[in-house]
Design a protein around this motif. Structure first.
Motif, short mmCIF file in Angstrom:
data_model
loop_
_atom_site.label_atom_id
_atom_site.label_comp_id
_atom_site.label_asym_id
_atom_site.label_seq_id
_atom_site.Cartn_x
_atom_site.Cartn_y
_atom_site.Cartn_z
N MET A 121 0.52 -1.23 -0.15
CA MET A 121 -0.36 -0.11 0.16
C MET A 121 1.22 1.09 -0.20
O MET A 121 0.37 1.99 -0.67
N ILE A 122 2.08 1.56 0.35
CA ILE A 122 3.04 2.34 0.82
C ILE A 122 3.19 3.11 -0.81
O ILE A 122 2.94 3.70 -0.66
N PRO A 123 3.93 1.83 -1.48
CA PRO A 123 4.32 2.20 -2.94
C PRO A 123 3.18 2.61 -3.35
O PRO A 123 2.85 3.54 -4.37
N GLY A 124 2.09 1.76 -3.39
CA GLY A 124 0.60 2.39 -4.24
C GLY A 124 0.27 3.22 -4.13
O GLY A 124 -0.39 3.87 -5.41
N TYR A 125 0.50 3.63 -2.63
CA TYR A 125 0.06 5.60 -2.87
C TYR A 125 0.81 6.72 -3.89
O TYR A 125 0.45 7.08 -4.54
N ALA A 126 2.03 6.11 -3.90
CA ALA A 126 2.57 6.79 -4.85
C ALA A 126 2.23 6.99 -6.20
O ALA A 126 2.36 7.39 -7.53
N SER A 127 1.94 5.83 -6.50
CA SER A 127 1.52 4.60 -7.63
C SER A 127 0.51 5.88 -8.15
O SER A 127 -0.02 6.27 -8.96
N ILE A 128 -0.73 5.17 -7.10
CA ILE A 128 -1.72 6.39 -7.57
C ILE A 128 -1.81 7.60 -7.62
O ILE A 128 -2.53 8.23 -8.66
N LEU A 129 -0.81 8.42 -7.32
CA LEU A 129 -1.15 9.92 -6.87
C LEU A 129 -0.20 10.38 -8.32
O LEU A 129 -0.64 11.41 -9.05
N ASN A 158 -6.93 9.74 -1.70
CA ASN A 158 -7.48 10.18 -0.67
C ASN A 158 -7.99 8.71 -0.25
O ASN A 158 -8.00 8.30 1.35
N GLN A 159 -8.76 7.86 -1.29
CA GLN A 159 -8.98 5.84 -0.94
C GLN A 159 -7.75 5.75 -0.63
O GLN A 159 -8.18 4.84 0.45
N VAL A 160 -6.69 5.29 -0.80
CA VAL A 160 -5.80 5.26 -0.10
C VAL A 160 -4.98 5.50 1.12
O VAL A 160 -4.79 4.45 1.58
N ALA A 161 -5.07 6.37 1.11
CA ALA A 161 -4.48 6.96 2.59
C ALA A 161 -5.66 6.48 3.41
O ALA A 161 -5.18 6.15 4.29
#
Length: 287
Positions: A121-129, A158-161
């Motif tokens: 999920m942490i790298p997923g946030y960067a990818s989604i951003l 926001n959904q990932v956060a």
């Protein structure tokens, strides 16, 4: 982002890459060259205006306006570069915060299932951003004449956060982390949202329309009047001189337009996709 050697001068001079302003402006430069040649011919051969003609004094106006337009272009390019550099600093902060978040979690979490969740999920946030900022609709959020459908355009970062925070809260409820650890980890998730908001501020707040439109008109009318004053001095050489002046002024404006939105797909935009991939690699090493 274009990879290059900053010390290789001759390559810069003779190489025209895809995003070079010369390629973009070439058709207009040809048209301005023809226009300047026609004006020079009319003044020298057809109208045969005397050397002491009042039209020759237009060069005085060009001298004064040239100073003004140079100040405007300096402000324009500096403002655009500040936006580009601020975007780079924000993504640098995202890299550091992701690492710090992962380091803290690696020392706190004991179960592999929890570690695997954050490893994803942490790298997923960067990818989604990255995808969020590259979406053209993101830059239209403040446009009054654009009505985006809320259901279709959910704020994915926001959904990932939200998922990250819920997971941290679940860890606290299940007594896997203490209250102090909850506060520490919560601040890391909060920093992600702050970075996202700052990037969105750059993305959806372009240079004011009136300023950008005025500068383009100023450059156009300034260049269009150059042949009238300099044809007496330069003769038919006025055509290449005016074309060169236009190339310099218009190129500065094009460069500013390209870098003022650092989250696009232009060659000089920030490599957010590559940064997101590096974050993924680093997080997998830490957790």
């Amino acid at each position: 982002m274009i990879s290059y050697n900053t010390k290789d001068w001759f390559t810069f001079i003779f190489k025209f890459h895809k995003s070079d302003t010369f390629r973009t402006l070439f058709p207009i430069m040809i048209a301005i060259g023809i226009y300047s040649g026609i004006i020079g011919y009319l003044e020298i051969e057809y109208w045969k205006l005397p050397q002491e003609s009042y039209i020759k004094n237009i060069t005085i106006m060009h001298g004064m306006l040239g100073f003004v337009i140079s100040l405007l272009l300096v402000f324009r390019t500096n403002t655009a570069y500040d936006r580009w550099w601020e975007g780079r600093k924000l993504w640098g902060s995202l890299v550091n915060n992701s690492r710090n978040f992962a380091i803290k979690l690696s020392g706190i979490l004991k179960e592999e299932s929890d570690r695997a969740y954050f490893r994803k999920m942490i790298p997923g946030y960067a990818s989604i951003l990255h995808k969020h900022l590259n979406n053209n609709d993101t830059g239209k959020q403040l446009f009054e004449d654009v009505d985006l459908e809320i259901d279709r355009h959910k704020h994915k970062p926001n959904q990932v956060a939200k998922m990250l925070f819920f997971k941290i809260n679940d860890l606290y409820d299940s007594k896997k982390i203490t209250g102090d650890q909850l506060i520490i980890l919560n601040s890391e998730v909060q920093s992600f949202s702050e970075i996202c908001g700052a990037c969105e501020r750059i993305k959806n707040t372009p240079i004011p329309y009136s300023y950008s439109a005025f500068l383009k008109k100023f450059i156009f009318f300034y260049v269009m009047t150059l042949p009238f004053g300099y044809a007496f001095v330069l003769g038919y050489y006025v055509a290449p001189v005016v074309v060169f002046v236009f190339y310099v002024l218009a190129s500065l404006e094009l460069i500013a337009e390209e870098i003022e939105d650092p989250f696009g797909t232009d060659e000089n935009d920030l490599p957010t996709h590559k940064i997101a991939e590096n974050i993924k690699k680093h997080i997998e090493e830490i957790i």
